[in-house]
Design a protein around this motif. Structure first.
Motif, PDB file in Angstrom:
ATOM      1  N   ASP A   1       0.816  -1.209   0.000  1.00  0.00           N
ATOM      2  CA  ASP A   1       0.000   0.000   0.000  1.00  0.00           C
ATOM      3  C   ASP A   1       0.857   1.271   0.000  1.00  0.00           C
ATOM      4  OD1 ASP A   1       0.917   0.100   2.633  1.00  0.00           O
ATOM      5  OD2 ASP A   1      -1.080   0.231   3.534  1.00  0.00           O
ATOM      6  N   GLN A   2       2.167   1.106  -0.158  1.00  0.00           N
ATOM      7  CA  GLN A   2       3.084   2.250  -0.194  1.00  0.00           C
ATOM      8  C   GLN A   2       3.516   2.551  -1.629  1.00  0.00           C
ATOM      9  OE1 GLN A   2       3.874   4.138   2.661  1.00  0.00           O
ATOM     10  NE2 GLN A   2       2.101   2.880   3.213  1.00  0.00           N
ATOM     11  N   PRO A   3       3.808   3.798  -1.927  1.00  0.00           N
ATOM     12  CA  PRO A   3       4.218   4.186  -3.280  1.00  0.00           C
ATOM     13  C   PRO A   3       5.695   3.872  -3.534  1.00  0.00           C
ATOM     14  CG  PRO A   3       4.146   6.128  -1.893  1.00  0.00           C
ATOM     15  CD  PRO A   3       3.671   4.966  -1.048  1.00  0.00           C
ATOM     16  N   LEU A   4       5.994   2.621  -3.842  1.00  0.00           N
ATOM     17  CA  LEU A   4       7.371   2.225  -4.127  1.00  0.00           C
ATOM     18  C   LEU A   4       7.709   2.583  -5.570  1.00  0.00           C
ATOM     19  CD1 LEU A   4       7.239  -1.285  -2.440  1.00  0.00           C
ATOM     20  CD2 LEU A   4       8.239   0.790  -1.480  1.00  0.00           C
ATOM     21  N   SER A   5       8.975   2.927  -5.809  1.00  0.00           N
ATOM     22  CA  SER A   5       9.413   3.275  -7.159  1.00  0.00           C
ATOM     23  C   SER A   5       9.569   2.016  -8.010  1.00  0.00           C
ATOM     24  CB  SER A   5      10.752   4.012  -7.096  1.00  0.00           C
ATOM     25  OG  SER A   5      11.777   3.118  -6.698  1.00  0.00           O
ATOM     26  N   ASP A   6       9.642   2.188  -9.317  1.00  0.00           N
ATOM     27  CA  ASP A   6       9.888   1.058 -10.215  1.00  0.00           C
ATOM     28  C   ASP A   6      11.202   0.385  -9.864  1.00  0.00           C
ATOM     29  OD1 ASP A   6       7.528   1.477 -11.569  1.00  0.00           O
ATOM     30  OD2 ASP A   6       8.465   2.544 -13.243  1.00  0.00           O
ATOM     31  N   GLU A   7      12.203   1.170  -9.497  1.00  0.00           N
ATOM     32  CA  GLU A   7      13.506   0.617  -9.108  1.00  0.00           C
ATOM     33  C   GLU A   7      13.380  -0.254  -7.860  1.00  0.00           C
ATOM     34  OE1 GLU A   7      17.456   2.538  -7.241  1.00  0.00           O
ATOM     35  OE2 GLU A   7      16.969   3.280  -9.267  1.00  0.00           O
ATOM     36  N   GLN A   8      12.616   0.210  -6.886  1.00  0.00           N
ATOM     37  CA  GLN A   8      12.402  -0.596  -5.669  1.00  0.00           C
ATOM     38  C   GLN A   8      11.659  -1.885  -5.999  1.00  0.00           C
ATOM     39  OE1 GLN A   8      10.536   2.675  -3.501  1.00  0.00           O
ATOM     40  NE2 GLN A   8      12.080   2.444  -1.881  1.00  0.00           N
ATOM     41  N   TRP A   9      10.603  -1.792  -6.806  1.00  0.00           N
ATOM     42  CA  TRP A   9       9.856  -2.995  -7.174  1.00  0.00           C
ATOM     43  C   TRP A   9      10.736  -3.977  -7.937  1.00  0.00           C
ATOM     44  CZ3 TRP A   9       6.055  -5.207  -5.057  1.00  0.00           C
ATOM     45  CH2 TRP A   9       5.036  -4.480  -4.457  1.00  0.00           C
ATOM     46  N   ASN A  10      11.554  -3.486  -8.851  1.00  0.00           N
ATOM     47  CA  ASN A  10      12.448  -4.374  -9.599  1.00  0.00           C
ATOM     48  C   ASN A  10      13.398  -5.098  -8.656  1.00  0.00           C
ATOM     49  OD1 ASN A  10      11.291  -3.779 -12.063  1.00  0.00           O
ATOM     50  ND2 ASN A  10      12.741  -2.138 -12.522  1.00  0.00           N
ATOM     51  N   ARG A  11      13.921  -4.391  -7.654  1.00  0.00           N
ATOM     52  CA  ARG A  11      14.824  -5.025  -6.690  1.00  0.00           C
ATOM     53  C   ARG A  11      14.079  -6.050  -5.837  1.00  0.00           C
ATOM     54  NH1 ARG A  11      19.011  -7.615  -6.055  1.00  0.00           N
ATOM     55  NH2 ARG A  11      20.051  -7.396  -4.052  1.00  0.00           N
ATOM     56  N   LEU A  12      12.867  -5.724  -5.412  1.00  0.00           N
ATOM     57  CA  LEU A  12      12.076  -6.679  -4.627  1.00  0.00           C
ATOM     58  C   LEU A  12      11.784  -7.940  -5.437  1.00  0.00           C
ATOM     59  CD1 LEU A  12       9.579  -4.271  -2.825  1.00  0.00           C
ATOM     60  CD2 LEU A  12      11.533  -5.481  -1.800  1.00  0.00           C
ATOM     61  N   LEU A  13      11.503  -7.788  -6.724  1.00  0.00           N
ATOM     62  CA  LEU A  13      11.252  -8.952  -7.577  1.00  0.00           C
ATOM     63  C   LEU A  13      12.517  -9.792  -7.763  1.00  0.00           C
ATOM     64  CD1 LEU A  13       8.845  -7.316 -10.159  1.00  0.00           C
ATOM     65  CD2 LEU A  13       8.258  -9.069  -8.454  1.00  0.00           C
ATOM     66  N   GLU A  14      13.679  -9.157  -7.779  1.00  0.00           N
ATOM     67  CA  GLU A  14      14.944  -9.912  -7.827  1.00  0.00           C
ATOM     68  C   GLU A  14      15.149 -10.684  -6.533  1.00  0.00           C
ATOM     69  OE1 GLU A  14      18.206  -7.250  -8.586  1.00  0.00           O
ATOM     70  OE2 GLU A  14      17.369  -6.591 -10.503  1.00  0.00           O
ATOM     71  N   ILE A  15      14.897 -10.032  -5.411  1.00  0.00           N
ATOM     72  CA  ILE A  15      15.080 -10.665  -4.097  1.00  0.00           C
ATOM     73  C   ILE A  15      14.118 -11.844  -3.937  1.00  0.00           C
ATOM     74  CG2 ILE A  15      14.821 -10.323  -1.591  1.00  0.00           C
ATOM     75  CD1 ILE A  15      17.333  -9.000  -2.806  1.00  0.00           C
ATOM     76  N   VAL A  16      12.848 -11.649  -4.319  1.00  0.00           N
ATOM     77  CA  VAL A  16      11.849 -12.696  -4.118  1.00  0.00           C
ATOM     78  C   VAL A  16      12.161 -13.938  -4.951  1.00  0.00           C
ATOM     79  CG1 VAL A  16      10.086 -12.110  -5.845  1.00  0.00           C
ATOM     80  CG2 VAL A  16       9.399 -12.948  -3.623  1.00  0.00           C
ATOM     81  N   ALA A  17      12.870 -13.773  -6.049  1.00  0.00           N
ATOM     82  CA  ALA A  17      13.238 -14.920  -6.887  1.00  0.00           C
ATOM     83  C   ALA A  17      14.282 -15.798  -6.211  1.00  0.00           C
ATOM     84  CB  ALA A  17      13.752 -14.434  -8.241  1.00  0.00           C
ATOM     85  N   ASN A  18      14.866 -15.314  -5.113  1.00  0.00           N
ATOM     86  CA  ASN A  18      15.937 -16.055  -4.457  1.00  0.00           C
ATOM     87  C   ASN A  18      15.727 -16.252  -2.966  1.00  0.00           C
ATOM     88  OD1 ASN A  18      17.913 -16.517  -6.683  1.00  0.00           O
ATOM     89  ND2 ASN A  18      17.672 -14.307  -6.854  1.00  0.00           N
ATOM     90  N   THR A  19      14.474 -16.239  -2.520  1.00  0.00           N
ATOM     91  CA  THR A  19      14.247 -16.522  -1.102  1.00  0.00           C
ATOM     92  C   THR A  19      14.627 -17.978  -0.825  1.00  0.00           C
ATOM     93  OG1 THR A  19      11.964 -17.313  -1.281  1.00  0.00           O
ATOM     94  CG2 THR A  19      12.272 -14.913  -1.071  1.00  0.00           C
ATOM     95  N   PRO A  20      14.919 -18.318   0.417  1.00  0.00           N
ATOM     96  CA  PRO A  20      15.315 -19.700   0.723  1.00  0.00           C
ATOM     97  C   PRO A  20      14.292 -20.747   0.290  1.00  0.00           C
ATOM     98  CG  PRO A  20      15.844 -18.266   2.567  1.00  0.00           C
ATOM     99  CD  PRO A  20      15.058 -17.434   1.591  1.00  0.00           C
ATOM    100  N   VAL A  21      13.007 -20.515   0.531  1.00  0.00           N
ATOM    101  CA  VAL A  21      11.997 -21.500   0.146  1.00  0.00           C
ATOM    102  C   VAL A  21      11.813 -21.518  -1.367  1.00  0.00           C
ATOM    103  CG1 VAL A  21       9.580 -22.193   0.408  1.00  0.00           C
ATOM    104  CG2 VAL A  21      10.880 -21.468   2.403  1.00  0.00           C
ATOM    105  N   THR A  22      11.910 -20.357  -2.014  1.00  0.00           N
ATOM    106  CA  THR A  22      11.852 -20.325  -3.478  1.00  0.00           C
ATOM    107  C   THR A  22      12.938 -21.213  -4.062  1.00  0.00           C
ATOM    108  OG1 THR A  22      10.971 -18.064  -3.491  1.00  0.00           O
ATOM    109  CG2 THR A  22      11.992 -18.840  -5.525  1.00  0.00           C
ATOM    110  N   LYS A  23      14.151 -21.054  -3.565  1.00  0.00           N
ATOM    111  CA  LYS A  23      15.273 -21.865  -4.060  1.00  0.00           C
ATOM    112  C   LYS A  23      15.040 -23.346  -3.798  1.00  0.00           C
ATOM    113  CE  LYS A  23      19.075 -18.570  -3.807  1.00  0.00           C
ATOM    114  NZ  LYS A  23      20.357 -18.292  -3.142  1.00  0.00           N
ATOM    115  N   ALA A  24      14.569 -23.679  -2.599  1.00  0.00           N
ATOM    116  CA  ALA A  24      14.332 -25.090  -2.259  1.00  0.00           C
ATOM    117  C   ALA A  24      13.281 -25.701  -3.171  1.00  0.00           C
ATOM    118  CB  ALA A  24      13.912 -25.224  -0.793  1.00  0.00           C
ATOM    119  N   MET A  25      12.222 -24.954  -3.444  1.00  0.00           N
ATOM    120  CA  MET A  25      11.174 -25.481  -4.324  1.00  0.00           C
ATOM    121  C   MET A  25      11.664 -25.603  -5.760  1.00  0.00           C
ATOM    122  SD  MET A  25       7.710 -23.652  -3.011  1.00  0.00           S
ATOM    123  CE  MET A  25       6.889 -24.191  -1.511  1.00  0.00           C
ATOM    124  N   ARG A  26      12.421 -24.635  -6.198  1.00  0.00           N
ATOM    125  CA  ARG A  26      12.918 -24.648  -7.574  1.00  0.00           C
ATOM    126  C   ARG A  26      13.953 -25.751  -7.781  1.00  0.00           C
ATOM    127  NH1 ARG A  26      14.005 -19.300  -8.215  1.00  0.00           N
ATOM    128  NH2 ARG A  26      16.056 -19.565  -7.317  1.00  0.00           N
TER     129      ARG A  26
END
Length: 137
Positions: A97-122
């Protein structure tokens, strides 16, 4: 090899309701009525997705705090589908619900692709099983 997690599960006298013990937390699992269960608790694939959702939210919250970003109310909505070949696909939609910039969202999407459970499932996990002696509690 260090232990990451440990759980136990015990049947009940109700199909297919089971009691899970994860550390000092207790939770139930069941199957939907359409599959012969009571629909009294999350089904195994619900718990599978829940673990990824939890890791997603916690990891992104930790990252945002380190960067001093305000995520405000954060939401992750996940869905699990199976294609014609039987392969599973997970899709995540992230919201804040916060106004994050495109740069912040892009970084969050990079981080989420490498969470520990994401990696374990992948990457998958080696699974072994053995017979054990029954110990009455």
């Amino acid at each position: 090899m260090g232990r990451v997690a440990a759980v136990s599960i015990v049947s009940t006298d109700t199909d297919y309701l089971h009691r899970i013990q994860a550390g000092h937390f207790a939770l139930d699992t069941d199957e939907p009525k359409a599959l012969g269960g009571q629909g009294a608790a999350p089904a195994p694939f619900d718990l599978y997705l829940s673990s990824l959702a939890a890791c997603t939210a916690i990891t992104l919250r930790m990252y945002a705090q380190r960067k001093d970003w305000n995520l405000g109310e954060f939401r992750a909505e996940l869905s699990l589908t199976r294609d014609e070949e039987g392969k599973l696909h997970i899709h995540r939609v992230l919201r804040s619900d916060q106004p994050l910039s495109d740069e912040q969202w892009n970084r969050l999407l990079e981080i989420v692709a490498n969470t520990p459970v994401t990696k374990a499932m992948r990457e998958g996990a080696e699974i072994s099983s053995e017979r054990g002696a029954f110990i009455a509690l």
